[in-house]
Scaffold this motif. Structure first.
Motif, PDB file in Angstrom:
ATOM      1  N   GLN A   1       0.817  -1.219   0.000  1.00 29.70           N
ATOM      2  CA  GLN A   1       0.000   0.000   0.000  1.00 29.70           C
ATOM      3  C   GLN A   1       0.850   1.269   0.000  1.00 29.70           C
ATOM      4  O   GLN A   1       0.430   2.307  -0.514  1.00 29.70           O
ATOM      5  CB  GLN A   1      -0.933   0.038   1.227  1.00 29.70           C
ATOM      6  CG  GLN A   1      -2.080  -0.932   1.163  1.00 29.70           C
ATOM      7  CD  GLN A   1      -1.706  -2.282   1.749  1.00 29.70           C
ATOM      8  OE1 GLN A   1      -0.537  -2.561   2.000  1.00 29.70           O
ATOM      9  NE2 GLN A   1      -2.685  -3.136   1.953  1.00 29.70           N
TER      10      GLN A   1
ATOM     11  N   MET B   1       1.485   2.534  -3.493  1.00 32.05           N
ATOM     12  CA  MET B   1       0.378   2.708  -4.424  1.00 32.05           C
ATOM     13  C   MET B   1       0.155   4.146  -4.900  1.00 32.05           C
ATOM     14  O   MET B   1      -0.147   4.369  -6.068  1.00 32.05           O
ATOM     15  CB  MET B   1      -0.903   2.141  -3.811  1.00 32.05           C
ATOM     16  CG  MET B   1      -0.909   0.624  -3.817  1.00 32.05           C
ATOM     17  SD  MET B   1      -2.377  -0.052  -3.073  1.00 32.05           S
ATOM     18  CE  MET B   1      -2.039  -1.819  -3.235  1.00 32.05           C
ATOM     19  N   LEU B   2       0.310   5.128  -3.997  1.00 32.60           N
ATOM     20  CA  LEU B   2       0.063   6.507  -4.423  1.00 32.60           C
ATOM     21  C   LEU B   2       1.073   6.956  -5.476  1.00 32.60           C
ATOM     22  O   LEU B   2       0.671   7.386  -6.570  1.00 32.60           O
ATOM     23  CB  LEU B   2       0.062   7.439  -3.212  1.00 32.60           C
ATOM     24  CG  LEU B   2      -1.050   7.187  -2.181  1.00 32.60           C
ATOM     25  CD1 LEU B   2      -0.594   7.611  -0.807  1.00 32.60           C
ATOM     26  CD2 LEU B   2      -2.318   7.905  -2.559  1.00 32.60           C
TER      27      LEU B   2
ATOM     28  N   LEU C   1       2.995   5.133  -7.326  1.00 36.99           N
ATOM     29  CA  LEU C   1       2.884   4.268  -8.499  1.00 36.99           C
ATOM     30  C   LEU C   1       1.737   4.736  -9.393  1.00 36.99           C
ATOM     31  O   LEU C   1       1.848   4.769 -10.616  1.00 36.99           O
ATOM     32  CB  LEU C   1       2.645   2.831  -8.032  1.00 36.99           C
ATOM     33  CG  LEU C   1       3.059   1.706  -8.961  1.00 36.99           C
ATOM     34  CD1 LEU C   1       4.486   1.867  -9.417  1.00 36.99           C
ATOM     35  CD2 LEU C   1       2.876   0.359  -8.266  1.00 36.99           C
ATOM     36  N   PHE C   2       0.648   5.120  -8.753  1.00 37.21           N
ATOM     37  CA  PHE C   2      -0.493   5.636  -9.524  1.00 37.21           C
ATOM     38  C   PHE C   2      -0.098   6.916 -10.264  1.00 37.21           C
ATOM     39  O   PHE C   2      -0.419   7.077 -11.450  1.00 37.21           O
ATOM     40  CB  PHE C   2      -1.680   5.905  -8.587  1.00 37.21           C
ATOM     41  CG  PHE C   2      -2.877   6.462  -9.287  1.00 37.21           C
ATOM     42  CD1 PHE C   2      -3.782   5.618  -9.916  1.00 37.21           C
ATOM     43  CD2 PHE C   2      -3.113   7.834  -9.340  1.00 37.21           C
ATOM     44  CE1 PHE C   2      -4.895   6.122 -10.574  1.00 37.21           C
ATOM     45  CE2 PHE C   2      -4.206   8.351 -10.002  1.00 37.21           C
ATOM     46  CZ  PHE C   2      -5.097   7.489 -10.613  1.00 37.21           C
TER      47      PHE C   2
ATOM     48  N   TRP D   1      -5.521 -13.131  -9.772  1.00 37.05           N
ATOM     49  CA  TRP D   1      -6.958 -13.276 -10.018  1.00 37.05           C
ATOM     50  C   TRP D   1      -7.768 -12.694  -8.854  1.00 37.05           C
ATOM     51  O   TRP D   1      -8.761 -12.009  -9.060  1.00 37.05           O
ATOM     52  CB  TRP D   1      -7.303 -14.762 -10.200  1.00 37.05           C
ATOM     53  CG  TRP D   1      -8.728 -15.012 -10.539  1.00 37.05           C
ATOM     54  CD1 TRP D   1      -9.784 -15.023  -9.667  1.00 37.05           C
ATOM     55  CD2 TRP D   1      -9.275 -15.251 -11.829  1.00 37.05           C
ATOM     56  NE1 TRP D   1     -10.950 -15.270 -10.336  1.00 37.05           N
ATOM     57  CE2 TRP D   1     -10.662 -15.413 -11.665  1.00 37.05           C
ATOM     58  CE3 TRP D   1      -8.723 -15.351 -13.110  1.00 37.05           C
ATOM     59  CZ2 TRP D   1     -11.513 -15.671 -12.736  1.00 37.05           C
ATOM     60  CZ3 TRP D   1      -9.570 -15.607 -14.170  1.00 37.05           C
ATOM     61  CH2 TRP D   1     -10.942 -15.754 -13.976  1.00 37.05           C
ATOM     62  N   ASN D   2      -7.337 -12.982  -7.632  1.00 35.45           N
ATOM     63  CA  ASN D   2      -8.101 -12.568  -6.455  1.00 35.45           C
ATOM     64  C   ASN D   2      -7.814 -11.146  -6.008  1.00 35.45           C
ATOM     65  O   ASN D   2      -8.501 -10.623  -5.146  1.00 35.45           O
ATOM     66  CB  ASN D   2      -7.815 -13.524  -5.280  1.00 35.45           C
ATOM     67  CG  ASN D   2      -8.429 -14.892  -5.501  1.00 35.45           C
ATOM     68  OD1 ASN D   2      -9.377 -15.036  -6.263  1.00 35.45           O
ATOM     69  ND2 ASN D   2      -7.884 -15.891  -4.836  1.00 35.45           N
TER      70      ASN D   2
ATOM     71  N   PHE E   1      -7.577  -7.259  -5.353  1.00 29.39           N
ATOM     72  CA  PHE E   1      -8.701  -6.315  -5.423  1.00 29.39           C
ATOM     73  C   PHE E   1      -8.269  -4.852  -5.387  1.00 29.39           C
ATOM     74  O   PHE E   1      -8.610  -4.082  -6.280  1.00 29.39           O
ATOM     75  CB  PHE E   1      -9.672  -6.610  -4.276  1.00 29.39           C
ATOM     76  CG  PHE E   1     -10.855  -5.683  -4.233  1.00 29.39           C
ATOM     77  CD1 PHE E   1     -11.689  -5.539  -5.326  1.00 29.39           C
ATOM     78  CD2 PHE E   1     -11.125  -4.957  -3.086  1.00 29.39           C
ATOM     79  CE1 PHE E   1     -12.777  -4.683  -5.289  1.00 29.39           C
ATOM     80  CE2 PHE E   1     -12.224  -4.102  -3.047  1.00 29.39           C
ATOM     81  CZ  PHE E   1     -13.044  -3.959  -4.138  1.00 29.39           C
ATOM     82  N   LEU E   2      -7.481  -4.474  -4.368  1.00 30.16           N
ATOM     83  CA  LEU E   2      -7.223  -3.044  -4.141  1.00 30.16           C
ATOM     84  C   LEU E   2      -6.543  -2.368  -5.334  1.00 30.16           C
ATOM     85  O   LEU E   2      -6.982  -1.316  -5.792  1.00 30.16           O
ATOM     86  CB  LEU E   2      -6.395  -2.876  -2.859  1.00 30.16           C
ATOM     87  CG  LEU E   2      -6.001  -1.443  -2.459  1.00 30.16           C
ATOM     88  CD1 LEU E   2      -7.197  -0.517  -2.417  1.00 30.16           C
ATOM     89  CD2 LEU E   2      -5.286  -1.443  -1.119  1.00 30.16           C
TER      90      LEU E   2
ATOM     91  N   LEU F   1      -8.684  -2.048  -8.405  1.00 28.80           N
ATOM     92  CA  LEU F   1      -9.737  -1.066  -8.089  1.00 28.80           C
ATOM     93  C   LEU F   1      -9.222   0.350  -8.303  1.00 28.80           C
ATOM     94  O   LEU F   1      -9.939   1.232  -8.775  1.00 28.80           O
ATOM     95  CB  LEU F   1     -10.180  -1.263  -6.622  1.00 28.80           C
ATOM     96  CG  LEU F   1     -11.208  -0.291  -6.059  1.00 28.80           C
ATOM     97  CD1 LEU F   1     -12.586  -0.572  -6.659  1.00 28.80           C
ATOM     98  CD2 LEU F   1     -11.279  -0.376  -4.544  1.00 28.80           C
ATOM     99  N   ILE F   2      -7.942   0.562  -7.966  1.00 23.20           N
ATOM    100  CA  ILE F   2      -7.355   1.890  -8.104  1.00 23.20           C
ATOM    101  C   ILE F   2      -7.034   2.192  -9.569  1.00 23.20           C
ATOM    102  O   ILE F   2      -7.345   3.265 -10.082  1.00 23.20           O
ATOM    103  CB  ILE F   2      -6.069   1.994  -7.248  1.00 23.20           C
ATOM    104  CG1 ILE F   2      -6.430   2.012  -5.758  1.00 23.20           C
ATOM    105  CG2 ILE F   2      -5.256   3.224  -7.616  1.00 23.20           C
ATOM    106  CD1 ILE F   2      -5.245   1.824  -4.830  1.00 23.20           C
TER     107      ILE F   2
ATOM    108  N   PRO G   1     -13.235  -9.325  -9.605  1.00 25.88           N
ATOM    109  CA  PRO G   1     -13.521  -8.840  -8.256  1.00 25.88           C
ATOM    110  C   PRO G   1     -13.981  -7.385  -8.230  1.00 25.88           C
ATOM    111  O   PRO G   1     -14.907  -7.041  -7.486  1.00 25.88           O
ATOM    112  CB  PRO G   1     -12.185  -9.009  -7.521  1.00 25.88           C
ATOM    113  CG  PRO G   1     -11.494 -10.093  -8.248  1.00 25.88           C
ATOM    114  CD  PRO G   1     -11.887  -9.927  -9.684  1.00 25.88           C
TER     115      PRO G   1
ATOM    116  N   LEU H   1     -17.488  -7.266  -9.546  1.00 23.52           N
ATOM    117  CA  LEU H   1     -18.418  -7.863  -8.588  1.00 23.52           C
ATOM    118  C   LEU H   1     -18.680  -6.921  -7.410  1.00 23.52           C
ATOM    119  O   LEU H   1     -19.830  -6.765  -6.970  1.00 23.52           O
ATOM    120  CB  LEU H   1     -17.860  -9.196  -8.078  1.00 23.52           C
ATOM    121  CG  LEU H   1     -18.749  -9.960  -7.114  1.00 23.52           C
ATOM    122  CD1 LEU H   1     -20.030 -10.407  -7.793  1.00 23.52           C
ATOM    123  CD2 LEU H   1     -18.020 -11.162  -6.528  1.00 23.52           C
ATOM    124  N   ALA H   2     -17.627  -6.273  -6.912  1.00 19.53           N
ATOM    125  CA  ALA H   2     -17.808  -5.325  -5.811  1.00 19.53           C
ATOM    126  C   ALA H   2     -18.741  -4.204  -6.244  1.00 19.53           C
ATOM    127  O   ALA H   2     -19.661  -3.813  -5.521  1.00 19.53           O
ATOM    128  CB  ALA H   2     -16.456  -4.761  -5.367  1.00 19.53           C
TER     129      ALA H   2
END
Lengths: 292, 272
Positions: B117, B120-121, B123-124, B203-204, B206-207, B210-211, B222, B225-226
């Motif tokens: 985490q 992530m900022l 990297l985004f 595959w599993n 999510f975070l 999502l970003i 995922p 589905l969310a």
């Protein structure tokens, strides 16, 4: 063997990828946490200004952060030991000499581990449904009235913990089984010749010899549980009344919903600091055990 | 003396097995129920009538084929790329002597304590500058190499005798040839394990998707589905069908390779 060219060829891609897309962002995040980087800076980096420790001091006085911190700690301190306990219990049962079809039970217990967390959260949201959920239906047999599991601020976190234990215990169980298989059978034979009962064997042989495995599992579980995110995101959105807001969920909301990236980066480093402290404490414990 | 204990143990084991499997069985069952069936009291465990309407709706109205493709494509790409990158690095750490090797390896191992985490900022922001937000590249890039993968392969490659490599060298094989024709085949068990881990992990995940995936057509299962579950809160049977489609591929894969998977975790757990 040496061969400079070969080393560069073999290591280059991995080190480049890890350096540029892991270490560099870690350093950048550290720098980011000392700026007021926000949605305006997103368009033009020059709008971000150095603000010193402002994000960190703001964080310490932010009631939402403390709420998220307490929630994450609750998840970790209750859910962690609970899931490790269930893992150990399941491993001991499966490895018992009395049991056949070990493979079947092991696979059955492990199945939730490989499932997708988001999908599992969707299923459990309905199991917890106040009117039509399976859990309330089962509880009605023992005379417990309907509970609004995810809608009640006192029950939402316990509900998430229960689901996490269901989802995760199989993983640590497998590691415990490996640890149990590593204990020489002669030790148990010698103990029973000396007249030690089953419980005594558990206390004097199994538990001490599993100690290193337990520390390893505790570190893994702690690191994983600190990163609680998908469960509240899908099941409660952090509610009700922020009772399931976690540190990573708060970080996500601050960083990627409100684009307060400086503040969010500070949150990320606080998370890192907690994980680092936890790991150091646990490896200290491990060293003490090995010394004695 | 032994019989009651055995019966009790089996009863307990079966009860726990029931608890672990029931939610998944119920998911499949509810996905086949006509709309509204699941929202009844007492909750039905079997459909009154089997229908595949929810699956049909997922594919026709809700773009499921696209999400399936995105998830499969990303999981396969990340697995293929990271296997090559990690196996080369793991081999180099195990079998080449070069300056700074041990401190470098220690640094990588130590970095595993940094939660992803944190990256992530920035990297985004990096991907945003590169124009890689909302693209497959955006998900693949952080998955290209992993310290855990390098570690697993190094531990395994250490057990390959140096004499084998020397013999190949005397036969005139170059460094890359040795890696491809000797090391990779010998490392096959660990490569299979790592491939399964990586595939399922991607595959599993999510975070991060999502970003990075901001556009509906780029969602992984995922993420889709969310989203679906937050928009169609009332439509239980439809959501269960979506959950089945998300979980089924990994469950089938797991059923096929579970021995490898579980022994991989056991090996990882013991080596620490």
């Amino acid at each position: 063997m040496d061969g400079k060219r070969a080393v560069i060829l073999f290591l280059g891609p991995a080190l480049a990828a890890i350096g540029v897309f892991f270490f560099l962002p870690v350093l950048a995040a550290f720098a980011l946490s000392f700026t007021d980087f926000d949605i305006y800076a997103l368009g033009n980096f020059e709008f971000a200004r150095f603000v010193g420790f402002k994000n960190y001091t703001q964080l310490l006085t932010d009631p939402l952060f403390w709420k998220a911190f307490r929630n994450t700690l609750e998840f970790l301190l209750i859910g962690g030991p609970l899931s490790i306990g269930v893992s150990l219990g399941a491993a001991l049962m499966i490895q018992s000499k009395l049991v056949r079809w070990k493979g079947f039970f092991r696979t059955a217990y492990f199945t939730p581990v490989v499932t997708t967390l988001v999908a599992v959260a969707v299923i459990w949201r309905f199991i917890y449904h106040p009117r039509f959920g399976l859990l309330n239906y089962l509880l009605s047999f023992v005379g417990i009235g309907a509970v609004d599991w995810l809608g009640d601020q006192h029950w939402a976190m316990p509900a998430i913990i229960l689901m996490a234990v269901w989802k995760n215990f199989g993983y640590n169980m497998v590691i415990f089984i490996a640890g149990l298989q590593n204990i020489p059978a002669e030790l148990y034979e010698a103990a029973s010749i000396d007249g030690a009962g089953r419980l005594q064997q558990l206390r004097t042989i199994t538990v001490p010899l599993l100690a290193p495995t337990t520390v390893y599992i505790s570190i893994l579980t702690m690191i994983g549980y600190f990163q609680l995110f998908s469960e509240p995101y899908v099941m409660t959105q952090g509610g009700p009344l922020n009772s399931t807001l976690s540190i990573v969920l708060l970080m996500y909301q601050q960083g990627f919903r409100w684009w307060n990236m400086g503040y969010s980066a500070a949150l990320a480093f606080v998370l890192f600091a907690f994980i680092l402290m936890g790991s150091l404490v646990q490896s200290r414990i491990q060293k003490r055990w090995e010394a004695s | 003396m032994k019989a009651p204990a055995t019966i009790l143990l089996y009863a307990l084991l079966s009860f726990v097995a029931l608890l672990t499997l029931a939610p998944l069985v119920w998911m499949v069952s509810a996905s086949l129920m006509p709309t509204g069936d699941a929202s009844a009291f007492p909750p039905p465990f079997l459909p009154s009538r089997v229908t595949f309407a929810h699956y049909a709706r997922l594919f026709t109205n809700l773009n499921l084929a696209r999400y399936l493709f995105n998830s499969a494509f990303l999981a396969v790409s990340v697995t293929a790329i990271s296997l090559v990158v990690n196996s080369m690095a793991g081999y180099a750490f195990a079998k080449y002597r070069f300056r700074g090797r041990d401190p470098l390896f220690k640094l990588l191992i130590a970095s595993m304590v940094i939660p992803s985490q944190v990256t992530m900022l920035p990297l985004f922001l990096m991907l945003n500058k590169m124009g890689a937000v909302n693209s497959y590249i955006g998900v693949i890039i952080p998955g290209m190499a992993s310290v855990f993968g390098i570690f697993l392969i190094r531990q395994f490659a250490l057990s390959i005798p140096d004499s084998l490599i020397e013999a190949a060298r005397i036969d005139g094989a170059g460094d890359f040839r040795i890696y491809r024709s000797l090391i990779l085949p010998l490392c096959k068990p660990i490569l299979v394990t790592l491939a399964i881990f990586t595939f399922m992990g991607t595959w599993n995940d999510f975070l991060w998707p999502l970003i990075v995936m901001t556009d509906d057509s780029m969602y992984t299962l995922p993420v889709a589905l969310a989203n679906l579950s937050l928009e169609h809160v009332q439509d239980t049977e439809l959501m269960m069908a979506g959950s089945v489609m998300t979980i089924a591929p990994v469950l089938i894969l797991f059923a096929a390779v579970q021995r490898h998977y579980i022994s991989g975790i056991m090996a990882g757990g013991l080596k620490e």
